[in-house]
Write a protein that holds these residues in place. Sequence first.
Motif, PDB file in Angstrom:
ATOM      1  N   ARG A 126      34.966 106.112   1.464  1.00  0.00           N
ATOM      2  CA  ARG A 126      34.459 104.769   1.187  1.00  0.00           C
ATOM      3  C   ARG A 126      35.314 104.019   0.180  1.00  0.00           C
ATOM      4  NH1 ARG A 126      32.649 102.465   4.848  1.00  0.00           N
ATOM      5  NH2 ARG A 126      32.039 100.831   3.402  1.00  0.00           N
ATOM      6  N   VAL A 127      36.295 104.670  -0.405  1.00  0.00           N
ATOM      7  CA  VAL A 127      37.189 103.989  -1.352  1.00  0.00           C
ATOM      8  C   VAL A 127      38.203 103.188  -0.550  1.00  0.00           C
ATOM      9  CG1 VAL A 127      38.876 104.259  -3.190  1.00  0.00           C
ATOM     10  CG2 VAL A 127      36.873 105.753  -3.105  1.00  0.00           C
ATOM     11  N   GLY A 128      38.138 101.869  -0.657  1.00  0.00           N
ATOM     12  CA  GLY A 128      39.044 101.008   0.084  1.00  0.00           C
ATOM     13  C   GLY A 128      40.278 100.605  -0.695  1.00  0.00           C
ATOM     14  N   ALA A 129      40.190 100.614  -2.040  1.00  0.00           N
ATOM     15  CA  ALA A 129      41.324 100.193  -2.868  1.00  0.00           C
ATOM     16  C   ALA A 129      41.204 100.806  -4.251  1.00  0.00           C
ATOM     17  CB  ALA A 129      41.390  98.674  -2.966  1.00  0.00           C
ATOM     18  N   VAL A 130      42.343 100.949  -4.903  1.00  0.00           N
ATOM     19  CA  VAL A 130      42.402 101.446  -6.282  1.00  0.00           C
ATOM     20  C   VAL A 130      43.372 100.554  -7.038  1.00  0.00           C
ATOM     21  CG1 VAL A 130      42.761 103.438  -7.773  1.00  0.00           C
ATOM     22  CG2 VAL A 130      42.099 103.785  -5.383  1.00  0.00           C
ATOM     23  N   THR A 131      42.954 100.066  -8.183  1.00  0.00           N
ATOM     24  CA  THR A 131      43.837  99.230  -8.992  1.00  0.00           C
ATOM     25  C   THR A 131      44.425 100.045 -10.127  1.00  0.00           C
ATOM     26  OG1 THR A 131      43.989  97.175 -10.296  1.00  0.00           O
ATOM     27  CG2 THR A 131      41.910  98.391 -10.411  1.00  0.00           C
ATOM     28  N   ASP A 147      39.601  96.186   8.390  1.00  0.00           N
ATOM     29  CA  ASP A 147      38.184  95.839   8.495  1.00  0.00           C
ATOM     30  C   ASP A 147      37.898  94.427   7.976  1.00  0.00           C
ATOM     31  OD1 ASP A 147      35.388  96.373   8.972  1.00  0.00           O
ATOM     32  OD2 ASP A 147      35.161  96.667   6.824  1.00  0.00           O
ATOM     33  N   VAL A 148      38.633  93.994   6.945  1.00  0.00           N
ATOM     34  CA  VAL A 148      38.379  92.673   6.359  1.00  0.00           C
ATOM     35  C   VAL A 148      39.384  91.620   6.825  1.00  0.00           C
ATOM     36  CG1 VAL A 148      37.300  93.692   4.324  1.00  0.00           C
ATOM     37  CG2 VAL A 148      39.746  93.158   4.269  1.00  0.00           C
ATOM     38  N   GLY A 149      40.326  92.014   7.689  1.00  0.00           N
ATOM     39  CA  GLY A 149      41.285  91.034   8.194  1.00  0.00           C
ATOM     40  C   GLY A 149      42.515  90.846   7.328  1.00  0.00           C
ATOM     41  N   TYR A 150      42.847  91.842   6.507  1.00  0.00           N
ATOM     42  CA  TYR A 150      44.044  91.804   5.648  1.00  0.00           C
ATOM     43  C   TYR A 150      43.964  90.672   4.622  1.00  0.00           C
ATOM     44  CZ  TYR A 150      45.534  94.967   9.339  1.00  0.00           C
ATOM     45  OH  TYR A 150      45.584  96.010  10.229  1.00  0.00           O
ATOM     46  N   VAL A 183      45.202  81.122  -3.250  1.00  0.00           N
ATOM     47  CA  VAL A 183      46.275  81.082  -4.243  1.00  0.00           C
ATOM     48  C   VAL A 183      46.440  82.431  -4.952  1.00  0.00           C
ATOM     49  CG1 VAL A 183      44.871  80.257  -6.194  1.00  0.00           C
ATOM     50  CG2 VAL A 183      47.290  79.636  -6.048  1.00  0.00           C
ATOM     51  N   THR A 184      45.371  83.223  -5.020  1.00  0.00           N
ATOM     52  CA  THR A 184      45.453  84.591  -5.545  1.00  0.00           C
ATOM     53  C   THR A 184      44.898  85.531  -4.479  1.00  0.00           C
ATOM     54  OG1 THR A 184      43.324  84.221  -6.652  1.00  0.00           O
ATOM     55  CG2 THR A 184      45.310  84.014  -8.001  1.00  0.00           C
ATOM     56  N   GLU A 185      45.803  86.082  -3.703  1.00  0.00           N
ATOM     57  CA  GLU A 185      45.393  86.942  -2.591  1.00  0.00           C
ATOM     58  C   GLU A 185      44.725  88.228  -3.070  1.00  0.00           C
ATOM     59  OE1 GLU A 185      48.524  88.955  -4.289  1.00  0.00           O
ATOM     60  OE2 GLU A 185      48.580  86.843  -3.694  1.00  0.00           O
ATOM     61  N   ASP A 186      45.033  88.664  -4.309  1.00  0.00           N
ATOM     62  CA  ASP A 186      44.451  89.905  -4.814  1.00  0.00           C
ATOM     63  C   ASP A 186      42.958  89.755  -5.119  1.00  0.00           C
ATOM     64  OD1 ASP A 186      45.092  88.133  -6.831  1.00  0.00           O
ATOM     65  OD2 ASP A 186      46.003  89.599  -8.160  1.00  0.00           O
ATOM     66  N   ILE A 187      42.570  88.628  -5.736  1.00  0.00           N
ATOM     67  CA  ILE A 187      41.147  88.393  -5.998  1.00  0.00           C
ATOM     68  C   ILE A 187      40.384  88.278  -4.682  1.00  0.00           C
ATOM     69  CG2 ILE A 187      39.454  86.900  -7.127  1.00  0.00           C
ATOM     70  CD1 ILE A 187      41.606  85.976  -9.045  1.00  0.00           C
ATOM     71  N   ASP A 188      40.945  87.534  -3.754  1.00  0.00           N
ATOM     72  CA  ASP A 188      40.274  87.290  -2.478  1.00  0.00           C
ATOM     73  C   ASP A 188      40.043  88.589  -1.708  1.00  0.00           C
ATOM     74  OD1 ASP A 188      39.473  85.483  -0.152  1.00  0.00           O
ATOM     75  OD2 ASP A 188      41.142  86.588   0.719  1.00  0.00           O
ATOM     76  N   VAL A 189      41.059  89.431  -1.584  1.00  0.00           N
ATOM     77  CA  VAL A 189      40.896  90.657  -0.808  1.00  0.00           C
ATOM     78  C   VAL A 189      39.943  91.621  -1.526  1.00  0.00           C
ATOM     79  CG1 VAL A 189      42.799  92.076  -1.740  1.00  0.00           C
ATOM     80  CG2 VAL A 189      42.182  92.243   0.675  1.00  0.00           C
ATOM     81  N   LEU A 248      36.669  93.035   0.416  1.00  0.00           N
ATOM     82  CA  LEU A 248      36.494  94.475   0.580  1.00  0.00           C
ATOM     83  C   LEU A 248      35.121  94.916   0.065  1.00  0.00           C
ATOM     84  CD1 LEU A 248      40.001  95.854  -0.474  1.00  0.00           C
ATOM     85  CD2 LEU A 248      38.926  96.184   1.761  1.00  0.00           C
ATOM     86  N   GLN A 249      34.752  94.451  -1.102  1.00  0.00           N
ATOM     87  CA  GLN A 249      33.483  94.878  -1.686  1.00  0.00           C
ATOM     88  C   GLN A 249      32.285  94.250  -0.977  1.00  0.00           C
ATOM     89  OE1 GLN A 249      34.282  95.859  -6.296  1.00  0.00           O
ATOM     90  NE2 GLN A 249      35.069  93.867  -5.693  1.00  0.00           N
ATOM     91  N   MET A 250      32.464  93.058  -0.433  1.00  0.00           N
ATOM     92  CA  MET A 250      31.390  92.454   0.353  1.00  0.00           C
ATOM     93  C   MET A 250      31.186  93.185   1.680  1.00  0.00           C
ATOM     94  SD  MET A 250      32.163  88.437  -0.525  1.00  0.00           S
ATOM     95  CE  MET A 250      30.931  87.756   0.583  1.00  0.00           C
ATOM     96  N   ARG A 251      32.192  93.916   2.123  1.00  0.00           N
ATOM     97  CA  ARG A 251      32.064  94.780   3.297  1.00  0.00           C
ATOM     98  C   ARG A 251      31.715  96.219   2.880  1.00  0.00           C
ATOM     99  NH1 ARG A 251      31.240  93.897   8.381  1.00  0.00           N
ATOM    100  NH2 ARG A 251      32.665  95.561   9.019  1.00  0.00           N
ATOM    101  N   HIS A 252      31.356  96.370   1.592  1.00  0.00           N
ATOM    102  CA  HIS A 252      30.835  97.628   1.051  1.00  0.00           C
ATOM    103  C   HIS A 252      31.890  98.726   0.920  1.00  0.00           C
ATOM    104  CE1 HIS A 252      27.020  95.642   1.489  1.00  0.00           C
ATOM    105  NE2 HIS A 252      27.239  95.490   2.783  1.00  0.00           N
TER     106      HIS A 252
END
Length: 416
Positions: free
Chosen positions: A162-167, A221-224, A230-236, A240-244
């Motif tokens: 379930r981990v989709g990303a790590v910062t 899953d979220v469409g890349y 203007v900030t693609e990192d905040i948006d993705v 991702l989290q809205m898709r759980h």
Amino acid sequence: MNGGIVHILLEFAFFYPLAMSLVWMSGGIIYFLRWERREPSRVRPPGLVSYPMVSIIVPCHNESEHVRETISQLADQSWPDFEIIAVNDGSTDDTGAQLDQLMTEHPQLRVLHLASNQGKAMGLRAATLAAKGDYLVCVDGDALLDRYAVHWLMIHLLSSARVGAVTGNPRIRNRSTLLGRLQVGEFSSIIGLIKRAQRVYGRIFTVSGVIAAFRKVALHDVGYWNTDMVTEDIDVSWRLQMRHWEIRYEPNALCWILMPETLRGLWKQRLRWAQGGSEVLLRYWAKLLHWRQRRMWMVAIEYLISLVWSYVMGAMVLLWLLGLVITLPPSMHVPTLLPQWNGVVLGIVCMLQFLISLLIDRRYEKRIGRNFYWMIWYPIAYWMLTTTTSIFALPRAVLKRRGTRAVWTSPDRGVR
């Protein structure tokens, strides 16, 4: 002053940053006690059962001064199976030629050339489609990745499906000016502490655009990445989290970055960050109202309140200036902007926050305590910057036409 509009605004202006500092400090301490304290830092990460292929993506636009050092550092990663995909996104300097030459030195490197400036999001998309690995690590073209960073990031992605990303944990390289030294403390005491607290309380506002790892299936899953934000990192991160999908923070994944050291460069960077936050709030607020998105409410509400606070601070300054030239009603009169007792309390809490963050972060940077003195100036310099950029960014986000592609602009990377 016992009542009136100004009294209410002053109370809010004081209690909001005080409350958030307490939230960040408590969350940071909980994170440290729960996860960090048990981990030996700055040594080899623990072994894993498997080591799947990782695709390291480096979007580049006019990075001729830094790209050679960045690629060489990436090629030295301890992870046993990886490739590097560099995207030359319409560079007008010799970035493309340098990347082609670097392919002869580093067999892990592949290069994609885009004919014109398409923007970072499009570069990331193109590289993702060409990537062989199911896991991606995205790094900016001027960043230096720690040798074990990929390994630390992959621990989380392999620990749960379930981990989709790590910062990761960005660290400031350039410290030749007061602005540079302030940002060293900022990334430690503000950004690092906030990410720890948000990880504890459920949702992270954003991955770091300069160093983040992704599960490819989660991005699909979220469409890349959206190309019109203007900030693609905040948006993705929000999508991702809205898709759980879960996002985690890994402080051991160090990445050394260059930051602006001029007021103009810092203003442009923070204005873009503030506009990016406003854009995601405006685009997704309706979806956030659904009960299924309740775990995102704290992040969204905190950001919304921070916007309100910025406008309140702007109103206080405006009322004070008006009071210098005209007579205002007593309920709207601001006698001074100089700190009173509440300013002293905020200053003490602020320095306590810096102290806690530095005690935690010295695990990753032994001599970071030398920057503690410079953080005395942080509240004045950066609260003013946050206030003004937020005020200007919101109308820019409102007026921006949806679908307009966000393309590269060369940032300020410090005094040379």
